[in-house]
Design an enzyme around this catalytic site. Structure first.
Site, PDB file in Angstrom:
ATOM      1  N   TYR A 171       1.896   5.841   4.029  1.00 38.86           N
ATOM      2  CA  TYR A 171       1.362   6.207   2.719  1.00 38.86           C
ATOM      3  C   TYR A 171       2.453   6.816   1.843  1.00 38.86           C
ATOM      4  CZ  TYR A 171      -1.696   8.644  -0.637  1.00 38.86           C
ATOM      5  OH  TYR A 171      -2.304   9.116  -1.778  1.00 38.86           O
ATOM      6  N   LYS A 175       3.793   5.201  -1.673  1.00 38.51           N
ATOM      7  CA  LYS A 175       3.688   5.953  -2.930  1.00 38.51           C
ATOM      8  C   LYS A 175       5.060   6.224  -3.541  1.00 38.51           C
ATOM      9  CE  LYS A 175      -0.765   6.368  -3.424  1.00 38.51           C
ATOM     10  NZ  LYS A 175      -1.429   5.600  -4.500  1.00 38.51           N
TER      11      LYS A 175
END
Length: 300
Positions: A171, A175
């Site tokens: 993640y 991002k």
């Protein structure tokens, strides 16, 4: 409905729940006609047949706004293109793209499987690229035809992408990639009348409730700083024709808005020649002593 987005057409991805839902509702309240996209997945990425996009559309229409549902997988290149075309076919144009869709499969790095890594990178990073690519082509064509738009893109990064987060390697990497994509797109698309920014929201959603538990809980009384609706007015302003900002990352938490400053060149030294391996360490240690100390990784 009237507001700062009156007459503008928006796509919001991942708009069935959480932040995306609040973004779609706020944009509609500000006068935008909204394509409410949601693939209808569980937090882990499995298909949920009860797609919540239709409920959001009904809520917008109940308030007097205009909206249609879309069930595209935003990381599927062809489906993302059809979603952009749906906005154009339905409302005659596209002015705003809010990339929000995503899910998590949190694991410590040594336990992360290839499938988990690929799934998270795909939905977040490719799921930003594919809609942006198709929308960008439309806006470029409009500009070349003499109809330069006042288009706005709002991407969604995260504190995990800016600083890292223990147990969220995939993640965080996705991002961080979105931040880089935002900076490049802002530069490349400026000539076509497109501003591109990213938000780094902190709010209570399906993803954060599992990751942070009680710290995301709603207070018994008073201002609920973790309400995802707190983030949406910033998105609405960035989506407006009156917003001239581009190439920025803005962190939003409760009533706090923070401009992220990102990577900048720090202390440096130039030897004028190739370094000797045995000598370079002392020089780097001196530079580190002069450099700002990085903020800690979340969860460290």
């Amino acid at each position: 409905m009237t507001g700062i987005l009156s007459g503008r057409v928006a796509i919001v991805t991942g708009a069935g729940r959480g932040l995306g839902r609040e973004h779609a509702l706020e944009l509609a309240r500000q006068g935008a006609m909204v394509v409410v996209n949601d693939f209808g997945t569980t937090l882990g990425g499995a298909i949920d047949p009860a797609n919540p996009a239709h409920e959001v559309v009904a809520a917008i229409r109940a308030e007097g706004g205009q909206a249609v549902a879309n069930g595209a997988d935003v990381a599927n290149f062809e489906q993302a293109g059809a979603m952009v075309q749906q906005a154009i076919d339905t409302y005659g144009r596209l002015d705003i793209l809010v990339n929000n869709a995503g899910f998590v499969r949190d694991r410590m790095l040594v336990n992360t499987t290839e499938e988990e890594w690929d799934a998270v990178i795909r939905v977040h990073l490719k799921g930003h690229f594919a809609p942006l690519r198709h929308a960008s082509k439309y806006w470029r064509d409009e500009a070349k035809a003499g109809r330069t738009p006042q288009a706005r893109v709002i991407n969604t990064t995260s504190g995990a992408g800016l600083k890292g987060s223990v147990g969220q390697a995939s993640y965080s990497a996705a991002k961080a990639g979105i931040t880089g994509l935002t900076l490049v797109a802002a530069h490349e698309l400026a000539r076509y009348g497109v501003n591109v920014n990213a938000i780094a929201p902190a709010a209570r959603t399906r993803m954060t409730e599992d990751a942070f538990g009680e710290t995301m809980a709603a207070p018994e009384e008073g201002f609920d700083a973790m309400n995802p609706a707190n983030v949406s007015p910033v998105v609405a302003w960035l989506a407006s024709a009156g917003s001239e900002v581009t190439g920025r990352v803005i962190e939003v938490e409760g009533g706090r808005v923070c401009i992220e400053e990102g990577w900048n060149h720090g202390p440096q030294v130039d030897s004028g020649a190739r370094w000797e391996a045995a000598a370079v360490g002392a020089q780097i240690e001196q530079l580190l002593a002069q450099a700002a100390v990085p903020e800690p990784v979340y969860g460290s």
